[in-house]
Structures are given as structure tokens and as C-alpha cells.
Design a protein around this motif. Structure first.
Motif, mmCIF file in Angstrom:
data_model
loop_
_atom_site.group_PDB
_atom_site.id
_atom_site.type_symbol
_atom_site.label_atom_id
_atom_site.label_comp_id
_atom_site.label_asym_id
_atom_site.label_seq_id
_atom_site.Cartn_x
_atom_site.Cartn_y
_atom_site.Cartn_z
ATOM 1 N N LEU A 120 0.810 -1.214 0.000
ATOM 2 C CA LEU A 120 0.000 0.000 0.000
ATOM 3 C C LEU A 120 0.846 1.267 0.000
ATOM 4 C CD1 LEU A 120 -2.885 0.934 -0.058
ATOM 5 C CD2 LEU A 120 -2.916 0.905 2.438
ATOM 6 N N PHE A 121 1.788 1.385 0.935
ATOM 7 C CA PHE A 121 2.644 2.575 0.979
ATOM 8 C C PHE A 121 3.479 2.694 -0.300
ATOM 9 C CE2 PHE A 121 2.474 2.814 5.798
ATOM 10 C CZ PHE A 121 1.706 3.966 5.785
ATOM 11 N N ALA A 122 3.987 1.560 -0.792
ATOM 12 C CA ALA A 122 4.789 1.601 -2.013
ATOM 13 C C ALA A 122 3.955 2.069 -3.202
ATOM 14 C CB ALA A 122 5.384 0.223 -2.299
ATOM 15 N N LEU A 123 2.696 1.662 -3.244
ATOM 16 C CA LEU A 123 1.824 2.078 -4.336
ATOM 17 C C LEU A 123 1.516 3.566 -4.272
ATOM 18 C CD1 LEU A 123 -0.043 1.343 -6.741
ATOM 19 C CD2 LEU A 123 -1.839 0.873 -5.057
ATOM 20 N N ILE A 124 1.302 4.090 -3.070
ATOM 21 C CA ILE A 124 0.903 5.484 -2.913
ATOM 22 C C ILE A 124 2.095 6.431 -3.052
ATOM 23 C CG2 ILE A 124 -0.127 7.154 -1.325
ATOM 24 C CD1 ILE A 124 -2.091 5.139 -2.468
ATOM 25 N N LEU A 125 3.254 6.041 -2.527
ATOM 26 C CA LEU A 125 4.384 6.966 -2.441
ATOM 27 C C LEU A 125 5.344 6.877 -3.624
ATOM 28 C CD1 LEU A 125 5.229 6.599 1.361
ATOM 29 C CD2 LEU A 125 3.888 8.394 0.248
ATOM 30 N N LEU A 126 5.280 5.815 -4.404
ATOM 31 C CA LEU A 126 6.202 5.648 -5.527
ATOM 32 C C LEU A 126 5.474 5.836 -6.853
ATOM 33 C CD1 LEU A 126 8.165 2.491 -4.303
ATOM 34 C CD2 LEU A 126 8.786 4.897 -4.005
ATOM 35 N N ASN A 127 6.083 6.581 -7.762
ATOM 36 C CA ASN A 127 5.450 6.873 -9.044
ATOM 37 C C ASN A 127 6.217 6.294 -10.233
ATOM 38 O OD1 ASN A 127 3.460 8.446 -7.724
ATOM 39 N ND2 ASN A 127 4.836 10.227 -7.721
ATOM 40 N N SER A 128 7.497 6.518 -10.288
ATOM 41 C CA SER A 128 8.281 6.111 -11.463
ATOM 42 C C SER A 128 8.592 4.619 -11.428
ATOM 43 C CB SER A 128 9.586 6.916 -11.523
ATOM 44 O OG SER A 128 10.374 6.674 -10.375
ATOM 45 N N ASP A 129 8.737 4.032 -12.601
ATOM 46 C CA ASP A 129 9.057 2.608 -12.703
ATOM 47 C C ASP A 129 10.422 2.277 -12.109
ATOM 48 O OD1 ASP A 129 6.647 2.156 -13.978
ATOM 49 O OD2 ASP A 129 7.493 2.338 -15.992
ATOM 50 N N ALA A 130 11.330 3.246 -12.120
ATOM 51 C CA ALA A 130 12.677 2.997 -11.615
ATOM 52 C C ALA A 130 12.709 2.829 -10.106
ATOM 53 C CB ALA A 130 13.611 4.137 -12.022
ATOM 54 N N ASN A 131 11.656 3.267 -9.399
ATOM 55 C CA ASN A 131 11.644 3.209 -7.938
ATOM 56 C C ASN A 131 10.620 2.227 -7.382
ATOM 57 O OD1 ASN A 131 13.664 5.208 -7.523
ATOM 58 N ND2 ASN A 131 12.157 6.812 -7.940
ATOM 59 N N LYS A 132 9.914 1.534 -8.239
ATOM 60 C CA LYS A 132 8.863 0.638 -7.750
ATOM 61 C C LYS A 132 9.472 -0.593 -7.093
ATOM 62 C CE LYS A 132 5.191 1.953 -10.972
ATOM 63 N NZ LYS A 132 4.296 1.510 -12.065
ATOM 64 N N THR A 133 8.742 -1.101 -6.095
ATOM 65 C CA THR A 133 9.165 -2.316 -5.409
ATOM 66 C C THR A 133 8.494 -3.526 -6.045
ATOM 67 O OG1 THR A 133 7.405 -2.043 -3.767
ATOM 68 C CG2 THR A 133 9.558 -1.096 -3.248
ATOM 69 N N LEU A 134 8.834 -4.697 -5.541
ATOM 70 C CA LEU A 134 8.374 -5.948 -6.143
ATOM 71 C C LEU A 134 6.851 -6.087 -6.169
ATOM 72 C CD1 LEU A 134 9.950 -8.249 -7.415
ATOM 73 C CD2 LEU A 134 9.854 -9.450 -5.249
ATOM 74 N N PRO A 135 6.128 -5.868 -5.070
ATOM 75 C CA PRO A 135 4.662 -6.010 -5.141
ATOM 76 C C PRO A 135 4.003 -5.044 -6.125
ATOM 77 C CG PRO A 135 5.406 -6.004 -2.861
ATOM 78 C CD PRO A 135 6.572 -5.601 -3.691
ATOM 79 N N VAL A 136 4.512 -3.820 -6.220
ATOM 80 C CA VAL A 136 3.942 -2.857 -7.164
ATOM 81 C C VAL A 136 4.238 -3.277 -8.599
ATOM 82 C CG1 VAL A 136 3.886 -0.426 -7.851
ATOM 83 C CG2 VAL A 136 4.189 -1.027 -5.455
ATOM 84 N N GLY A 137 5.380 -3.894 -8.837
ATOM 85 C CA GLY A 137 5.714 -4.361 -10.173
ATOM 86 C C GLY A 137 4.761 -5.423 -10.688
#
Length: 298
Positions: free
Chosen positions: A233-250
Motif C-alpha cells: 500500500l505505501f509503495a503504491l501510494i508513495l512511488l510513481n516512477s518505474d525505476a523506484n517501484k518495489t516488487l509487489p507494485v511491479g
């Protein structure tokens, strides 16, 4: 006369000896319980088995025959496609960076706070403990907007390192709960003897308490690593660019507007969970020992 009496009393003594109880027949209840537990285990592991089968079947077979049918053929191409679609070369690195930085830092802070609450005499210790444990009752969902506003004001959005603060805030309360419960079981005599020998609180913490607390430390380390690796949830809300996304958001890359790559998603999920699953399996006995150590008086 005496010899006659002793001779006659010997058989009587042997006769009075209790006979061995007959062997108990094997209870049918034990067999029934085994069958029930085996059925529950199969039911429990069935989602993982379905995930593996889905990851190894072609997408056309999945769409044409349904998810519960046995595949006509198996393929490994889903894993290669999933690695590219999920951008795992980048997301794996970002999640690993969070794991390396956040988890040891969180465990260290929690261990110091747990040691202070369990073994040190300090004012307002109950208030501090209540405040820390209050964090366990706050749902993460109601903090999304305040956390996002604070992180945006601080300029920490769309940054992998910016996730460390929120992750620590929600991970420390549980870790302190486990560690301070374990530290309370350590004998006070050991701490007092170290103080008599001239050791300070820091030396007692590093040289005595931490080495004796390996099961609890490994427990919170693994549980915190799993939570950090899977946080979405936090990774989805706080990260925008593909270069900074974490595994679950990917993994969201497998969901399109008009189609879903279900077999690729299953392969991506397996790629994502395998490292944590292996670590959890290898360290399972440490986790169980750490969680149960503080439950009994030693």
C-alpha cells in the motif's frame, strides 16, 4: 517354624504383585484426527499448488480450459516473460535495498527499546510502553493521507529510501512487543552481576542481552523481512516512477485495461515469494522458538 513361614509367604508375595495392564487397543479417534488434519493440510496448500500449476501452463490453455483444469502441456516461458513484464531486474533491487537497510535498523531500534522497557529502571516506562503498543491498534489504511502529505512536504515521495520511515513506524511496535517479552525472561541476576563487575547498560546490551536473545532476534528479523518484502500500500501510494517501484507494485504490470496475463502473474508471484519462502522454511524452528520463549516463565 520360621523357615516354613517365610517359604509360604514368598508365593503369597509373588501372587500379590500387580499384573501388567493389558495393552490398550489403538484408538480410532487418533486415526480419524490424522485423516482430518491431512485433509486440512491438503486444503491449506491447494492455493499454492494451483499457483504453481497456473505458472507452468500456457495462457491459451488457461483461458480455453479454465483455471481448475489440468493443463494439456507445461512451459517455462511464463517465467522469462514475467521477469521482463514485471521489470523484476529493477523491482528486485529496490525491494532488496529496503530489506537490507530497513530490517536491521528496525530490529536494532526495537531491541534497544525492548531492553530499556524490560530491564532498565526509568520514569514513565509504562507510558512509553502503552504509547508504543498503541501503534498496533492503528490501521494502516487511515494513515495513508496524513503520511502522504507529510512525505510530500518533506520531498520524500517517489523515493525508495523515503519508504523506510513509514515502514519503521508500523513495524517497530510488534517487534518491541516480542523482544521485550523475551527480555523479561532473562534472569535479572545476570544483569546485576554484570553491573557489579562494572559493565554499563550499553555493554550489558551488546555483550550479554543480544547474544542470549538470538531466537527472538531471528524471529522478528524474518517476520519484519516478510512484511517489508510484501508491503504494497505505501509503495503504491508513495512511488510513481518505474525505476523506484518495489516488487509487489511491479506485479501490477500484469493487469491491463482489456486483458489479464494470469499465467504470467502466477509466475511473477512465484518469483517474488521464493526467496522469503526459502528463508522462512530454513529458519522456521528459530521463529517458533522466539515466539514461544516469552510465553512461559523460565
Amino acid at each position: 517354624m520360621t523357615s516354613t513361614t517365610s517359604a509360604t509367604s514368598a508365593p503369597a508375595t509373588r501372587a500379590a504383585a500387580p499384573a501388567r495392564p493389558p495393552a490398550k487397543k489403538k484408538s480410532r479417534g487418533g486415526l480419524a484426527l490424522t485423516v482430518v488434519l491431512a485433509a486440512a493440510a491438503v486444503f491449506w496448500i491447494s492455493p499454492l499448488a494451483l499457483l504453481v500449476v497456473t505458472a507452468l501452463r500456457p495462457l491459451a490453455d488457461f483461458v480455453g480450459n479454465g483455471p481448475l483444469s489440468w493443463p494439456a502441456a507445461f512451459t517455462w516461458e511464463n517465467f522469462a516473460d514475467a521477469w521482463d513484464i514485471g521489470n523484476f531486474a529493477t523491482t528486485y533491487g529496490n525491494s532488496a535495498l529496503l530489506l537490507i537497510l530497513k530490517v536491521p535498523l528496525g530490529v536494532l531500534i526495537s531491541a534497544m527499546l525492548g531492553f530499556a522497557l524490560a530491564k532498565l529502571r526509568m520514569k514513565f516506562s509504562r507510558t512509553v510502553m502503552f504509547t508504543v503498543f498503541l501503534g498496533l491498534t492503528i490501521p494502516i489504511y487511515i494513515t495513508i493521507v496524513p503520511v502522504f502529505v507529510m512525505m510530500k512536504t518533506a520531498g520524500a515521495t517517489d523515493s525508495v529510501l523515503g519508504l523506510i520511515g513509514p515502514y519503521l513506524a508500523f513495524g517497530i511496535p510488534f517487534e518491541v512487543l516480542v523482544l521485550q517479552s523475551f527480555f523479561r525472561q532473562l534472569p535479572d541476576e545476570i544483569v546485576e552481576a554484570a553491573r557489579v563487575d562494572g559493565a554499563g547498560d550499553w555493554r550489558i546490551f551488546w555483550r550479554i542481552v543480544l547474544p542470549l536473545s538470538a531466537p527472538a532476534l531471528v524471529t522478528v528479523l524474518i517476520l519484519d523481512a516478510v512484511a517489508t518484502w510484501n508491503e504494497f500500500l505505501f509503495a503504491l501510494i508513495l512511488l510513481n516512477s518505474d525505476a523506484n517501484k518495489t516488487l509487489p507494485v511491479g506485479l501490477l504490470n500484469f493487469q491491463g485495461q482489456f486483458s489479464n496475463n494470469n499465467t504470467g502473474l502466477a509466475a511473477g508471484i512465484l518469483i517474488a515469494v521464493v526467496p522469503i519462502l526459502i528463508a522462512y522454511t530454513l529458519l522456521q524452528r528459530w521463529i517458533v522458538a522466539g515466539l514461544t520463549a516469552g510465553a512461559t516463565k523460565g
